[in-house]
Design an enzyme around this catalytic site. Structure first.
Site, PDB file in Angstrom:
ATOM      1  N   LYS A 276       0.852  -1.193   0.000  1.00 16.19           N
ATOM      2  CA  LYS A 276       0.000   0.000   0.000  1.00 16.19           C
ATOM      3  C   LYS A 276       0.889   1.244   0.000  1.00 16.19           C
ATOM      4  O   LYS A 276       1.773   1.391   0.851  1.00 16.19           O
ATOM      5  CB  LYS A 276      -0.864  -0.030   1.257  1.00 16.19           C
ATOM      6  CG  LYS A 276      -2.252   0.501   1.059  1.00 16.19           C
ATOM      7  CD  LYS A 276      -3.038   0.211   2.327  1.00 16.19           C
ATOM      8  CE  LYS A 276      -4.398   0.827   2.278  1.00 16.19           C
ATOM      9  NZ  LYS A 276      -5.036   0.778   3.598  1.00 16.19           N
TER      10      LYS A 276
HETATM   11  C1  E4P Z   1      -8.355   1.585   3.539  1.00 17.98           C
HETATM   12  O1  E4P Z   1      -7.564   0.840   3.031  1.00 17.98           O
HETATM   13  C2  E4P Z   1      -8.183   2.250   4.838  1.00 17.98           C
HETATM   14  O2  E4P Z   1      -7.478   1.379   5.695  1.00 17.98           O
HETATM   15  C3  E4P Z   1      -9.483   2.541   5.542  1.00 17.98           C
HETATM   16  O3  E4P Z   1     -10.596   2.207   4.751  1.00 17.98           O
HETATM   17  C4  E4P Z   1      -9.545   3.850   6.235  1.00 17.98           C
HETATM   18  O4  E4P Z   1     -10.808   4.004   6.809  1.00 17.98           O
HETATM   19  P1  E4P Z   1     -11.152   5.096   7.924  1.00 17.98           P
HETATM   20  O5  E4P Z   1     -11.433   6.392   7.242  1.00 17.98           O
HETATM   21  O6  E4P Z   1     -12.371   4.553   8.605  1.00 17.98           O
HETATM   22  O7  E4P Z   1      -9.962   5.167   8.836  1.00 17.98           O
END
Ligand code: E4P
Length: 222
Positions: free
Chosen positions: A86
């Site tokens: 990522k």
């Molecule tokens: C995606 O890969 C992220 O880890 C995640 O969806 C972030 O979500 P949040 O806005 O609830 O922290």
């Protein structure tokens, strides 16, 4: 449409996988750090997740320069074949996406908040792009309309980068993402659990079982 769990919690992953509806996992430094404090170490945690899940597992780099992201990406990939690296959606991130693609390492461009960012990460070679709908809703923007726009633009040009709808907060986000034709929804376990619930199912099942209690069981054929 694929369902990913957005968690690094082993109990949640085990439970979700047992339901037969989990196609992959996404994590981020916040989710990972929550599981590490006073509990285990990074490698042990990640190995457990990779063993449990038959599908892509996104692990995020924490470097801000491309060279660091690439080095981290190579190390993360060594942890398992299903690791997806990522990468943050920044200029440095674009450089890292390009190199990781040339190394045949799958990537997930995270923190996408606009169509143009989604286009750029796709051009740089991202396997997945992750627009954050909940965080857009939080600032009075319509997160789901971004998903519609990215779907349209990717389809206009035959772009193969897969859309992961991220920052999902409730079941309506999941339904809307499916209707739009997003490839994947990644969600917290709390949202995942709610997808199967319906009060009419519970009410209907209770009535069936109550009525079944009323019959003379000796009249059953088996
Ligand atoms: C995606 O890969 C992220 O880890 C995640 O969806 C972030 O979500 P949040 O806005 O609830 O922290």
């Amino acid at each position: 449409m694929k369902f990913f769990l957005d968690t690094a919690n082993i109990a949640e992953i085990e439970e979700g996988v047992s339901w037969g509806c989990v196609d992959g996992i996404t994590t981020n430094p916040t989710l990972i750090s929550r599981e590490l404090v006073g509990k285990t170490d990074f490698k042990t945690l990640v190995k457990k997740i990779l063993d449990l899940v038959d599908g892509p597992v996104s692990l995020e780099v924490t470097s801000v320069k491309a060279e660091g992201m690439i080095e981290e990406g190579k190390k993360l990939k060594k942890l398992g074949d299903n690791v997806v690296v990522k990468i943050p959606t920044t200029v440095e991130g674009l450089k890292a996406l390009k190199v990781l693609k040339s190394l045949k390492i799958e990537t997930n461009a995270t923190l996408v908040f606009s169509v143009n960012q989604a286009l750029m990460v796709a051009k740089a070679g991202a396997t997945y792009s992750s627009p954050f709908v909940g965080r857009l809703d939080d600032v009075s923007e319509d997160g789901m309309s971004l998903i519609e726009d990215i779907r349209e633009v990717y389809d206009n040009f035959g772009i193969e980068t897969k859309i992961i709808v991220a920052s999902i907060r409730h079941p309506v986000h999941v339904r809307d993402a499916a209707l739009i034709g997003a490839d994947i929804a990644t969600m917290p376990f709390e949202v995942f659990k709610k997808l199967i619930n319906h009060p009419k199912t519970d009410e209907g099942l209770k009535r069936f079982l109550d009525d079944w209690q009323k019959i003379d069981k000796s009249k059953l054929m088996f």
